[in-house]
Motif scaffolding. Structure first.
Motif, PDB file in Angstrom:
ATOM      1  N   VAL A  49     -22.246  30.934 127.707  1.00  0.00           N
ATOM      2  CA  VAL A  49     -21.281  30.189 126.899  1.00  0.00           C
ATOM      3  C   VAL A  49     -21.845  28.823 126.516  1.00  0.00           C
ATOM      4  CG1 VAL A  49     -19.008  29.104 126.897  1.00  0.00           C
ATOM      5  CG2 VAL A  49     -19.290  31.403 127.848  1.00  0.00           C
ATOM      6  N   ARG A  50     -22.493  28.163 127.468  1.00  0.00           N
ATOM      7  CA  ARG A  50     -23.009  26.823 127.193  1.00  0.00           C
ATOM      8  C   ARG A  50     -24.061  26.848 126.082  1.00  0.00           C
ATOM      9  NH1 ARG A  50     -23.141  21.847 129.956  1.00  0.00           N
ATOM     10  NH2 ARG A  50     -23.996  20.344 128.478  1.00  0.00           N
ATOM     11  N   PHE A  51     -25.034  27.745 126.173  1.00  0.00           N
ATOM     12  CA  PHE A  51     -26.065  27.816 125.141  1.00  0.00           C
ATOM     13  C   PHE A  51     -25.497  28.354 123.826  1.00  0.00           C
ATOM     14  CE2 PHE A  51     -29.297  27.850 128.687  1.00  0.00           C
ATOM     15  CZ  PHE A  51     -29.890  26.649 128.314  1.00  0.00           C
ATOM     16  N   ALA A  52     -24.527  29.274 123.910  1.00  0.00           N
ATOM     17  CA  ALA A  52     -23.896  29.779 122.689  1.00  0.00           C
ATOM     18  C   ALA A  52     -23.229  28.641 121.924  1.00  0.00           C
ATOM     19  CB  ALA A  52     -22.877  30.859 123.035  1.00  0.00           C
ATOM     20  N   ARG A  53     -22.604  27.732 122.639  1.00  0.00           N
ATOM     21  CA  ARG A  53     -21.952  26.593 121.988  1.00  0.00           C
ATOM     22  C   ARG A  53     -22.972  25.573 121.472  1.00  0.00           C
ATOM     23  NH1 ARG A  53     -16.872  26.332 126.266  1.00  0.00           N
ATOM     24  NH2 ARG A  53     -15.426  27.571 124.976  1.00  0.00           N
ATOM     25  N   GLU A  54     -24.130  25.485 122.121  1.00  0.00           N
ATOM     26  CA  GLU A  54     -25.177  24.578 121.649  1.00  0.00           C
ATOM     27  C   GLU A  54     -25.670  24.979 120.255  1.00  0.00           C
ATOM     28  OE1 GLU A  54     -26.681  21.856 122.918  1.00  0.00           O
ATOM     29  OE2 GLU A  54     -25.502  21.758 124.773  1.00  0.00           O
ATOM     30  N   LEU A  55     -25.535  26.257 119.896  1.00  0.00           N
ATOM     31  CA  LEU A  55     -26.043  26.755 118.624  1.00  0.00           C
ATOM     32  C   LEU A  55     -24.961  26.867 117.545  1.00  0.00           C
ATOM     33  CD1 LEU A  55     -28.458  29.549 119.927  1.00  0.00           C
ATOM     34  CD2 LEU A  55     -29.002  27.187 119.334  1.00  0.00           C
ATOM     35  N   LYS A  56     -23.752  26.423 117.852  1.00  0.00           N
ATOM     36  CA  LYS A  56     -22.672  26.479 116.862  1.00  0.00           C
ATOM     37  C   LYS A  56     -23.041  25.669 115.620  1.00  0.00           C
ATOM     38  CE  LYS A  56     -18.454  25.715 118.307  1.00  0.00           C
ATOM     39  NZ  LYS A  56     -17.311  25.197 119.098  1.00  0.00           N
ATOM     40  N   GLY A  57     -22.641  26.200 114.467  1.00  0.00           N
ATOM     41  CA  GLY A  57     -22.876  25.503 113.210  1.00  0.00           C
ATOM     42  C   GLY A  57     -24.122  25.945 112.475  1.00  0.00           C
ATOM     43  N   LEU A  58     -25.024  26.672 113.145  1.00  0.00           N
ATOM     44  CA  LEU A  58     -26.218  27.151 112.461  1.00  0.00           C
ATOM     45  C   LEU A  58     -25.833  28.149 111.371  1.00  0.00           C
ATOM     46  CD1 LEU A  58     -28.674  27.735 115.448  1.00  0.00           C
ATOM     47  CD2 LEU A  58     -28.784  25.935 113.711  1.00  0.00           C
ATOM     48  N   PRO A  59     -26.529  28.159 110.248  1.00  0.00           N
ATOM     49  CA  PRO A  59     -26.162  29.072 109.156  1.00  0.00           C
ATOM     50  C   PRO A  59     -26.424  30.533 109.495  1.00  0.00           C
ATOM     51  CG  PRO A  59     -28.180  27.883 108.633  1.00  0.00           C
ATOM     52  CD  PRO A  59     -27.633  27.265 109.881  1.00  0.00           C
ATOM     53  N   TYR A  60     -25.521  31.391 109.032  1.00  0.00           N
ATOM     54  CA  TYR A  60     -25.741  32.833 109.135  1.00  0.00           C
ATOM     55  C   TYR A  60     -26.712  33.253 108.031  1.00  0.00           C
ATOM     56  CZ  TYR A  60     -25.144  37.859 109.135  1.00  0.00           C
ATOM     57  OH  TYR A  60     -25.397  39.195 109.196  1.00  0.00           O
ATOM     58  N   VAL A  61     -27.800  33.897 108.428  1.00  0.00           N
ATOM     59  CA  VAL A  61     -28.764  34.451 107.472  1.00  0.00           C
ATOM     60  C   VAL A  61     -29.231  35.788 108.031  1.00  0.00           C
ATOM     61  CG1 VAL A  61     -30.966  34.148 106.274  1.00  0.00           C
ATOM     62  CG2 VAL A  61     -29.523  32.154 106.731  1.00  0.00           C
ATOM     63  N   GLY A  62     -29.117  36.829 107.236  1.00  0.00           N
ATOM     64  CA  GLY A  62     -29.529  38.152 107.668  1.00  0.00           C
ATOM     65  C   GLY A  62     -30.994  38.425 107.404  1.00  0.00           C
ATOM     66  N   LYS A  63     -31.529  39.424 108.113  1.00  0.00           N
ATOM     67  CA  LYS A  63     -32.889  39.944 107.913  1.00  0.00           C
ATOM     68  C   LYS A  63     -33.982  38.890 108.093  1.00  0.00           C
ATOM     69  CE  LYS A  63     -31.697  43.931 105.049  1.00  0.00           C
ATOM     70  NZ  LYS A  63     -30.248  43.928 105.270  1.00  0.00           N
ATOM     71  N   THR A  64     -33.764  37.926 108.989  1.00  0.00           N
ATOM     72  CA  THR A  64     -34.795  36.918 109.229  1.00  0.00           C
ATOM     73  C   THR A  64     -36.014  37.499 109.952  1.00  0.00           C
ATOM     74  OG1 THR A  64     -33.727  36.252 111.304  1.00  0.00           O
ATOM     75  CG2 THR A  64     -33.144  35.013 109.310  1.00  0.00           C
ATOM     76  N   LEU A  65     -35.882  38.692 110.527  1.00  0.00           N
ATOM     77  CA  LEU A  65     -37.009  39.312 111.228  1.00  0.00           C
ATOM     78  C   LEU A  65     -37.858  40.180 110.308  1.00  0.00           C
ATOM     79  CD1 LEU A  65     -35.266  40.479 114.543  1.00  0.00           C
ATOM     80  CD2 LEU A  65     -36.143  38.222 113.934  1.00  0.00           C
ATOM     81  N   ASP A  66     -37.448  40.332 109.064  1.00  0.00           N
ATOM     82  CA  ASP A  66     -38.056  41.327 108.184  1.00  0.00           C
ATOM     83  C   ASP A  66     -38.773  40.726 106.980  1.00  0.00           C
ATOM     84  OD1 ASP A  66     -37.038  43.423 109.781  1.00  0.00           O
ATOM     85  OD2 ASP A  66     -35.100  43.242 108.798  1.00  0.00           O
ATOM     86  N   ARG A  67     -39.280  39.519 107.127  1.00  0.00           N
ATOM     87  CA  ARG A  67     -39.888  38.838 105.987  1.00  0.00           C
ATOM     88  C   ARG A  67     -41.411  38.898 105.972  1.00  0.00           C
ATOM     89  NH1 ARG A  67     -35.990  33.433 106.153  1.00  0.00           N
ATOM     90  NH2 ARG A  67     -34.037  34.538 105.699  1.00  0.00           N
ATOM     91  N   ASN A  68     -42.006  39.457 107.008  1.00  0.00           N
ATOM     92  CA  ASN A  68     -43.463  39.566 107.079  1.00  0.00           C
ATOM     93  C   ASN A  68     -43.925  40.923 106.590  1.00  0.00           C
ATOM     94  OD1 ASN A  68     -43.968  36.968 108.393  1.00  0.00           O
ATOM     95  ND2 ASN A  68     -42.938  37.876 110.166  1.00  0.00           N
ATOM     96  N   ALA A  69     -45.206  41.003 106.270  1.00  0.00           N
ATOM     97  CA  ALA A  69     -45.763  42.287 105.842  1.00  0.00           C
ATOM     98  C   ALA A  69     -45.754  43.288 106.984  1.00  0.00           C
ATOM     99  CB  ALA A  69     -47.184  42.086 105.311  1.00  0.00           C
ATOM    100  N   ASN A  70     -45.974  42.788 108.203  1.00  0.00           N
ATOM    101  CA  ASN A  70     -45.952  43.627 109.391  1.00  0.00           C
ATOM    102  C   ASN A  70     -45.106  42.957 110.463  1.00  0.00           C
ATOM    103  OD1 ASN A  70     -47.883  45.979 108.904  1.00  0.00           O
ATOM    104  ND2 ASN A  70     -49.162  44.227 108.311  1.00  0.00           N
ATOM    105  N   GLU A  71     -44.783  43.728 111.488  1.00  0.00           N
ATOM    106  CA  GLU A  71     -43.897  43.222 112.540  1.00  0.00           C
ATOM    107  C   GLU A  71     -44.562  42.135 113.360  1.00  0.00           C
ATOM    108  OE1 GLU A  71     -40.087  43.494 114.569  1.00  0.00           O
ATOM    109  OE2 GLU A  71     -40.859  44.186 112.644  1.00  0.00           O
ATOM    110  N   ARG A  72     -43.824  41.054 113.582  1.00  0.00           N
ATOM    111  CA  ARG A  72     -44.245  39.978 114.481  1.00  0.00           C
ATOM    112  C   ARG A  72     -43.021  39.492 115.247  1.00  0.00           C
ATOM    113  NH1 ARG A  72     -47.517  35.418 111.295  1.00  0.00           N
ATOM    114  NH2 ARG A  72     -47.795  34.675 113.449  1.00  0.00           N
ATOM    115  N   LEU A  73     -43.250  38.885 116.399  1.00  0.00           N
ATOM    116  CA  LEU A  73     -42.150  38.249 117.117  1.00  0.00           C
ATOM    117  C   LEU A  73     -41.752  36.997 116.342  1.00  0.00           C
ATOM    118  CD1 LEU A  73     -40.273  37.975 119.600  1.00  0.00           C
ATOM    119  CD2 LEU A  73     -42.060  36.542 120.618  1.00  0.00           C
ATOM    120  N   VAL A  74     -40.554  36.987 115.802  1.00  0.00           N
ATOM    121  CA  VAL A  74     -40.057  35.853 115.022  1.00  0.00           C
ATOM    122  C   VAL A  74     -39.140  35.014 115.906  1.00  0.00           C
ATOM    123  CG1 VAL A  74     -38.665  35.146 113.042  1.00  0.00           C
ATOM    124  CG2 VAL A  74     -40.232  37.096 112.841  1.00  0.00           C
ATOM    125  N   VAL A  75     -39.462  33.730 116.017  1.00  0.00           N
ATOM    126  CA  VAL A  75     -38.610  32.783 116.723  1.00  0.00           C
ATOM    127  C   VAL A  75     -38.014  31.860 115.674  1.00  0.00           C
ATOM    128  CG1 VAL A  75     -38.487  31.014 118.509  1.00  0.00           C
ATOM    129  CG2 VAL A  75     -40.130  32.899 118.738  1.00  0.00           C
TER     130      VAL A  75
END
Length: 281
Positions: A49-75
């Motif tokens: 709950v504490r960390f979930a609340r720390e991230l409140k307000g960040l924009p919702y954006v879909g498919k952020t893991l799918d922007r590379n030509a090949n799979e990578r760990l996206v942070v």
């Protein structure tokens, strides 16, 4: 000889690149800041709950893991969808509980959470949340709650094929059609598995529910859409009026602590039929 050497160099470079996490400096700095903050939490702090609340307000954006030509760990701690939100919160919570304090530690935990046996490839990414639950249970990170009955009065039987039947909806599968067979294999491994869930009309604000669902549990919303198991996930949080959800919301366009009750929220979505509950260990 020169051509062979160039080919070998490019191959090694591409393998090395794929193994490296993708992130910005602001992502790594934010992770370090949050982990430092976590060190100051009390022993009784609800880390999810504490960390979930720390991230409140960040924009919702879909498919952020799918922007590379090949799979990578996206942070990416700048933009999130419902799954990456829960994954990042869980990774922060695990690192804090284990006393892990480096960005590399965080990346390792996130990789284990997101990929089957921690292997970074598109077909090993835990796309279906049932697969995500199974793998993270094996790691000892979570445990699905399926009792008592009531409130777990309904059973979901998996019939998964949405991704393999709709590859045009997934950017990576459009770029790599040969990966569809690997996705179909993953779907087949889950075929016929059953899970108990709570029908949405039975969600209540009473002692039974408050003792069954805890703050910080992961809520997986089951769906009637053909070929899928879940359609949305979030983090449980109780208010005085009942059960709410912290989530990366398409409705609000950002990470929010949903102001309306979960039951009221689900009434607005006819295809949402119930909730599965995953306890974070």
């Amino acid at each position: 000889m020169k051509k062979w050497f160039l080919f070998y160099f490019l191959l090694c470079y591409s393998i090395t690149l794929a193994a490296q996490p993708q992130y910005t400096r602001s992502d790594s700095l934010k992770v370090m800041r949050l982990l430092k903050t976590g060190k100051a939490f009390g022993q009784d702090e609800n880390l999810m709950v504490r960390f979930a609340r720390e991230l409140k307000g960040l924009p919702y954006v879909g498919k952020t893991l799918d922007r590379n030509a090949n799979e990578r760990l996206v942070v990416n701690l700048r933009q999130m969808d419902c799954t990456t939100y829960v994954e990042n919160v869980l990774a922060l919570a695990i690192c804090t509980r284990k006393g892990l304090t480096t960005f590399r530690d965080f990346c390792r935990q996130l990789q284990l959470i997101r990929y089957r046996q921690g292997h970074v490839s598109y077909t090993d990414r835990l796309h279906y949340f049932s697969a995500w639950i199974e793998d993270n249970t094996r790691l000892g990170f979570v445990r699905e709650v399926q009792a008592p009955n009531p409130p777990f009065t309904a059973v979901q039987t998996l019939r998964l094929n949405y991704m393999s039947r709709n590859p045009h909806l997934y950017p990576m599968l459009v770029r790599h059609p040969g990966w569809v067979s690997g996705i179909a294999d993953m779907e087949q491994r889950l075929e016929g598995l059953t899970y108990s869930y709570i029908p949405k009309q039975e969600i209540a604000n009473d002692a039974l529910f408050r003792s069954t669902i805890h703050d910080g549990d992961i809520i997986a919303i089951t769906t009637s859409r053909e070929g899928l198991d879940t359609s949305h996930i979030g983090i449980a949080v109780w208010h005085a009026d009942g059960l709410h959800m912290l989530n990366a919301s398409t409705v609000h366009g950002r990470v929010v602590e949903e102001p309306m009750l979960l039951k009221a929220y689900m009434k607005r979505h006819p295809s949402q039929v119930g909730i599965r509950i995953i306890h974070v260990l």
